[in-house]
Design a protein around this motif. Structure first.
Motif, PDB file in Angstrom:
ATOM      1  N   TYR A 244     -15.718   8.707   4.575  1.00 39.62           N
ATOM      2  CA  TYR A 244     -15.648   7.736   3.483  1.00 39.62           C
ATOM      3  C   TYR A 244     -14.309   7.920   2.768  1.00 39.62           C
ATOM      4  O   TYR A 244     -14.090   8.947   2.098  1.00 39.62           O
ATOM      5  CB  TYR A 244     -16.836   7.930   2.534  1.00 39.62           C
ATOM      6  CG  TYR A 244     -18.155   7.670   3.234  1.00 39.62           C
ATOM      7  CD1 TYR A 244     -18.740   6.404   3.196  1.00 39.62           C
ATOM      8  CD2 TYR A 244     -18.787   8.668   3.976  1.00 39.62           C
ATOM      9  CE1 TYR A 244     -19.931   6.154   3.874  1.00 39.62           C
ATOM     10  CE2 TYR A 244     -19.972   8.417   4.653  1.00 39.62           C
ATOM     11  CZ  TYR A 244     -20.540   7.159   4.589  1.00 39.62           C
ATOM     12  OH  TYR A 244     -21.714   6.906   5.271  1.00 39.62           O
ATOM     13  N   ILE A 245     -13.424   6.939   2.930  1.00 38.45           N
ATOM     14  CA  ILE A 245     -12.034   7.092   2.503  1.00 38.45           C
ATOM     15  C   ILE A 245     -11.601   5.881   1.679  1.00 38.45           C
ATOM     16  O   ILE A 245     -11.816   4.739   2.103  1.00 38.45           O
ATOM     17  CB  ILE A 245     -11.093   7.243   3.717  1.00 38.45           C
ATOM     18  CG1 ILE A 245     -11.570   8.385   4.639  1.00 38.45           C
ATOM     19  CG2 ILE A 245      -9.657   7.495   3.276  1.00 38.45           C
ATOM     20  CD1 ILE A 245     -10.775   8.519   5.934  1.00 38.45           C
ATOM     21  N   PRO A 246     -10.965   6.099   0.511  1.00 44.56           N
ATOM     22  CA  PRO A 246     -10.434   4.960  -0.249  1.00 44.56           C
ATOM     23  C   PRO A 246      -9.260   4.318   0.478  1.00 44.56           C
ATOM     24  O   PRO A 246      -8.537   4.989   1.218  1.00 44.56           O
ATOM     25  CB  PRO A 246      -9.985   5.592  -1.574  1.00 44.56           C
ATOM     26  CG  PRO A 246      -9.755   7.039  -1.261  1.00 44.56           C
ATOM     27  CD  PRO A 246     -10.720   7.387  -0.167  1.00 44.56           C
ATOM     28  N   SER A 247      -9.079   3.021   0.287  1.00 43.27           N
ATOM     29  CA  SER A 247      -7.988   2.337   0.972  1.00 43.27           C
ATOM     30  C   SER A 247      -7.452   1.182   0.127  1.00 43.27           C
ATOM     31  O   SER A 247      -8.111   0.722  -0.823  1.00 43.27           O
ATOM     32  CB  SER A 247      -8.459   1.795   2.327  1.00 43.27           C
ATOM     33  OG  SER A 247      -9.303   0.672   2.143  1.00 43.27           O
ATOM     34  N   LEU A 248      -6.260   0.726   0.499  1.00 47.15           N
ATOM     35  CA  LEU A 248      -5.639  -0.456  -0.101  1.00 47.15           C
ATOM     36  C   LEU A 248      -5.131  -1.350   1.010  1.00 47.15           C
ATOM     37  O   LEU A 248      -4.661  -0.863   2.045  1.00 47.15           O
ATOM     38  CB  LEU A 248      -4.458  -0.061  -0.989  1.00 47.15           C
ATOM     39  CG  LEU A 248      -4.732   0.470  -2.395  1.00 47.15           C
ATOM     40  CD1 LEU A 248      -3.440   0.964  -3.014  1.00 47.15           C
ATOM     41  CD2 LEU A 248      -5.366  -0.594  -3.269  1.00 47.15           C
ATOM     42  N   ARG A 249      -5.190  -2.663   0.794  1.00 49.56           N
ATOM     43  CA  ARG A 249      -4.574  -3.620   1.717  1.00 49.56           C
ATOM     44  C   ARG A 249      -3.164  -3.936   1.208  1.00 49.56           C
ATOM     45  O   ARG A 249      -3.009  -4.458   0.103  1.00 49.56           O
ATOM     46  CB  ARG A 249      -5.399  -4.895   1.781  1.00 49.56           C
ATOM     47  CG  ARG A 249      -6.762  -4.719   2.405  1.00 49.56           C
ATOM     48  CD  ARG A 249      -7.632  -5.931   2.130  1.00 49.56           C
ATOM     49  NE  ARG A 249      -8.870  -5.894   2.910  1.00 49.56           N
ATOM     50  CZ  ARG A 249      -9.925  -6.645   2.643  1.00 49.56           C
ATOM     51  NH1 ARG A 249      -9.903  -7.486   1.620  1.00 49.56           N
ATOM     52  NH2 ARG A 249     -11.004  -6.560   3.393  1.00 49.56           N
ATOM     53  N   ILE A 250      -2.166  -3.607   2.014  1.00 48.73           N
ATOM     54  CA  ILE A 250      -0.777  -3.842   1.635  1.00 48.73           C
ATOM     55  C   ILE A 250      -0.245  -5.018   2.459  1.00 48.73           C
ATOM     56  O   ILE A 250      -0.257  -4.961   3.699  1.00 48.73           O
ATOM     57  CB  ILE A 250       0.105  -2.601   1.885  1.00 48.73           C
ATOM     58  CG1 ILE A 250      -0.604  -1.326   1.399  1.00 48.73           C
ATOM     59  CG2 ILE A 250       1.463  -2.771   1.220  1.00 48.73           C
ATOM     60  CD1 ILE A 250      -0.963  -1.306  -0.039  1.00 48.73           C
ATOM     61  N   ILE A 251       0.221  -6.058   1.772  1.00 50.17           N
ATOM     62  CA  ILE A 251       0.730  -7.252   2.458  1.00 50.17           C
ATOM     63  C   ILE A 251       2.247  -7.303   2.260  1.00 50.17           C
ATOM     64  O   ILE A 251       2.733  -7.522   1.145  1.00 50.17           O
ATOM     65  CB  ILE A 251       0.051  -8.525   1.928  1.00 50.17           C
ATOM     66  CG1 ILE A 251      -1.474  -8.385   2.065  1.00 50.17           C
ATOM     67  CG2 ILE A 251       0.542  -9.745   2.691  1.00 50.17           C
ATOM     68  CD1 ILE A 251      -2.262  -9.507   1.425  1.00 50.17           C
ATOM     69  N   ASN A 252       2.971  -7.074   3.337  1.00 47.75           N
ATOM     70  CA  ASN A 252       4.428  -6.917   3.295  1.00 47.75           C
ATOM     71  C   ASN A 252       5.150  -8.258   3.510  1.00 47.75           C
ATOM     72  O   ASN A 252       4.572  -9.227   3.969  1.00 47.75           O
ATOM     73  CB  ASN A 252       4.838  -5.896   4.375  1.00 47.75           C
ATOM     74  CG  ASN A 252       6.282  -5.476   4.258  1.00 47.75           C
ATOM     75  OD1 ASN A 252       6.898  -5.588   3.198  1.00 47.75           O
ATOM     76  ND2 ASN A 252       6.851  -5.006   5.349  1.00 47.75           N
ATOM     77  N   LYS A 253       6.431  -8.261   3.162  1.00 52.59           N
ATOM     78  CA  LYS A 253       7.351  -9.402   3.345  1.00 52.59           C
ATOM     79  C   LYS A 253       7.054 -10.559   2.399  1.00 52.59           C
ATOM     80  O   LYS A 253       7.181 -11.732   2.745  1.00 52.59           O
ATOM     81  CB  LYS A 253       7.352  -9.864   4.805  1.00 52.59           C
ATOM     82  CG  LYS A 253       7.736  -8.751   5.786  1.00 52.59           C
ATOM     83  CD  LYS A 253       7.903  -9.244   7.196  1.00 52.59           C
ATOM     84  CE  LYS A 253       8.274  -8.078   8.134  1.00 52.59           C
ATOM     85  NZ  LYS A 253       8.471  -8.491   9.529  1.00 52.59           N
ATOM     86  N   MET A 254       6.667 -10.206   1.146  1.00 49.44           N
ATOM     87  CA  MET A 254       6.374 -11.226   0.148  1.00 49.44           C
ATOM     88  C   MET A 254       7.613 -12.047  -0.223  1.00 49.44           C
ATOM     89  O   MET A 254       7.495 -13.150  -0.755  1.00 49.44           O
ATOM     90  CB  MET A 254       5.796 -10.576  -1.116  1.00 49.44           C
ATOM     91  CG  MET A 254       6.749  -9.637  -1.841  1.00 49.44           C
ATOM     92  SD  MET A 254       6.025  -8.902  -3.330  1.00 49.44           S
ATOM     93  CE  MET A 254       6.011 -10.291  -4.451  1.00 49.44           C
ATOM     94  N   ASP A 255       8.789 -11.510   0.094  1.00 53.39           N
ATOM     95  CA  ASP A 255      10.039 -12.216  -0.230  1.00 53.39           C
ATOM     96  C   ASP A 255      10.312 -13.387   0.723  1.00 53.39           C
ATOM     97  O   ASP A 255      11.250 -14.156   0.492  1.00 53.39           O
ATOM     98  CB  ASP A 255      11.219 -11.236  -0.182  1.00 53.39           C
ATOM     99  CG  ASP A 255      11.288 -10.467   1.141  1.00 53.39           C
ATOM    100  OD1 ASP A 255      10.252  -9.947   1.574  1.00 53.39           O
ATOM    101  OD2 ASP A 255      12.384 -10.396   1.725  1.00 53.39           O
ATOM    102  N   LEU A 256       9.497 -13.546   1.762  1.00 52.14           N
ATOM    103  CA  LEU A 256       9.771 -14.565   2.767  1.00 52.14           C
ATOM    104  C   LEU A 256       8.880 -15.803   2.657  1.00 52.14           C
ATOM    105  O   LEU A 256       8.948 -16.685   3.510  1.00 52.14           O
ATOM    106  CB  LEU A 256       9.614 -13.961   4.169  1.00 52.14           C
ATOM    107  CG  LEU A 256      10.530 -12.777   4.509  1.00 52.14           C
ATOM    108  CD1 LEU A 256      10.292 -12.319   5.936  1.00 52.14           C
ATOM    109  CD2 LEU A 256      11.997 -13.141   4.290  1.00 52.14           C
ATOM    110  N   ILE A 257       8.038 -15.877   1.595  1.00 55.41           N
ATOM    111  CA  ILE A 257       7.177 -17.052   1.444  1.00 55.41           C
ATOM    112  C   ILE A 257       7.306 -17.636   0.037  1.00 55.41           C
ATOM    113  O   ILE A 257       7.872 -17.002  -0.864  1.00 55.41           O
ATOM    114  CB  ILE A 257       5.695 -16.725   1.746  1.00 55.41           C
ATOM    115  CG1 ILE A 257       5.172 -15.629   0.801  1.00 55.41           C
ATOM    116  CG2 ILE A 257       5.509 -16.325   3.195  1.00 55.41           C
ATOM    117  CD1 ILE A 257       3.686 -15.401   0.926  1.00 55.41           C
TER     118      ILE A 257
END
Length: 369
Positions: A244-257
């Motif tokens: 059981y492990i905490p996690s985050l969703r990281i969405i990269n390349k926000m500078d391209l949209i």
């Protein structure tokens, strides 16, 4: 790998797919609950067997990474989404960056510091579909992921759906993200059959519970359920080998949209938008990592001196004075007389407290021994 072992592996994978299809097409209701329970128990058992066979067939020695610092955070994602770039931004590591798949063929460790917490950040090879069954060195990568204190699931703004595929691979490998273990206790007995004790909120039928236990050859046991578990959570409690492990969703390349597209992506739960290339969003990511790890800072005040506000002691949220004393040195707890605290956990400045006092983030603490 022998032809017999290969055929055995293929047979298991075929059986897994058949059961998955049957579960999908079977509507879940009171009448089908028992049947679905048995199917899910069998599916989970077969997946575990497939993982074990994948481990045996692997000719690789696996990745050996010594854990250091206050926590280990692992970057997980498909190939070529910017894991190496993010590692290089955050740490002193040098991970090769190139615009093609599978640039990272080994585990690259780096060290970073957030609010005084020393964190080991690992860049692992990209996970592909079937990784939980050993494909693409998936077994070796997952063994590193299972030992993590936190997982960062990384993708780009152009392929967000791949996050869910990775999460499914981790789930199939027995890794549970952002969940607590089920509040279920199972005590096996030599005789007496299955005896079920439950709190009033538990809705799972006794026959379903017994059918799932039977699939794992548990015929005599006391089972205590204090949570309204699903069939999947019940299976996890039986197997007791889940992480059981905490996690985050990281969405990269926000500078391209565009900004409109960004607004849509910001609605994805448990996510942080960043640009590993420009550094945008990295400060928020640091803060989310620190809180996600459940850390807090305690500033120690030596007798007769000012508190050291530059080098906090890092402890888990909810830590007591006893936890802090033990972390400094076991003699501090053994020879403890009293302590004083300044900060949010104190009723007044310099409050005199004992070992059981629960501290808050950024408290100042003086221990007298």
């Amino acid at each position: 790998m022998s032809i017999h072992a290969y055929l055995g592996m293929m047979a298991i994978e075929d059986e897994i797919r058949e059961i998955e299809e049957e579960i999908k097409k079977t509507p879940y209701n009171k009448a089908t609950q028992h049947h679905i329970g048995k199917l899910k128990a069998k599916l989970s058992r077969l997946r575990d067997e497939a993982v074990k066979r994948a481990s045996k067939k692997s000719h690789h020695g696996g990745y050996s990474v010594k854990k250091t610092g206050d926590a280990t955070v692992v970057l997980v994602g498909p190939p070529s989404v910017g894991k190496s770039t993010l590692l290089n931004q955050f740490t002193n590591a040098v991970s090769e960056v190139a615009p093609y798949d599978f640039t990272t063929l080994d585990v690259i460790p780096g060290a970073m510091e957030i609010y005084g917490a020393k964190i080991q950040l690992l860049d692992v090879p990209g996970l592909i579909e079937g990784a939980s069954m050993g494909k693409g060195r998936g077994k070796e990568v997952i063994s590193v992921v299972r030992s993590a204190d936190m997982i960062l699931l990384l993708t780009t703004v152009f392929e967000v759906e791949r996050l869910y595929a990775i999460e499914e691979e981790l789930y199939n490998a027995g890794i549970r993200l952002n969940l607590q273990p089920p509040d279920v206790r199972i005590v096996k007995r030599d005789r007496g059959g299955i005896r079920i004790n439950r709190t009033p909120n538990v809705t799972l039928d006794d026959d379903v519970i017994k059918a799932v236990l039977e699939e794992y050859k548990i015929h005599n046991a006391d089972i205590i359920l204090r949570e309204d578990v699903t069939i999947d959570r019940l299976i996890d409690a039986i197997l007791s080998n889940r992480r059981y492990i905490p996690s985050l969703r990281i969405i990269n390349k926000m500078d391209l949209i565009s900004s409109d597209e960004l607004l849509k992506l910001k609605k994805i739960p448990n996510s942080v938008l960043i640009s590993a290339k420009t550094g945008a969003g990295l400060k928020e990511l640091e803060e989310r990592i620190f809180t996600g790890l459940g850390f807090m800072r305690i500033y120690m005040k030596p007798p007769g001196k000012k508190a050291d506000m530059q080098n906090p002691l890092i402890v888990k949220a909810g830590a007591t004075v006893a936890d802090v004393a033990e972390k400094i040195h076991r003699d501090f707890k053994k020879n403890f007389r009293y302590a004083q605290v300044w900060g949010r956990s104190a009723k007044h400045e310099g409050q005199r407290i004992g070992l059981s006092h629960r501290l808050s983030d950024e408290d100042i603490l003086r221990i007298v021994s």
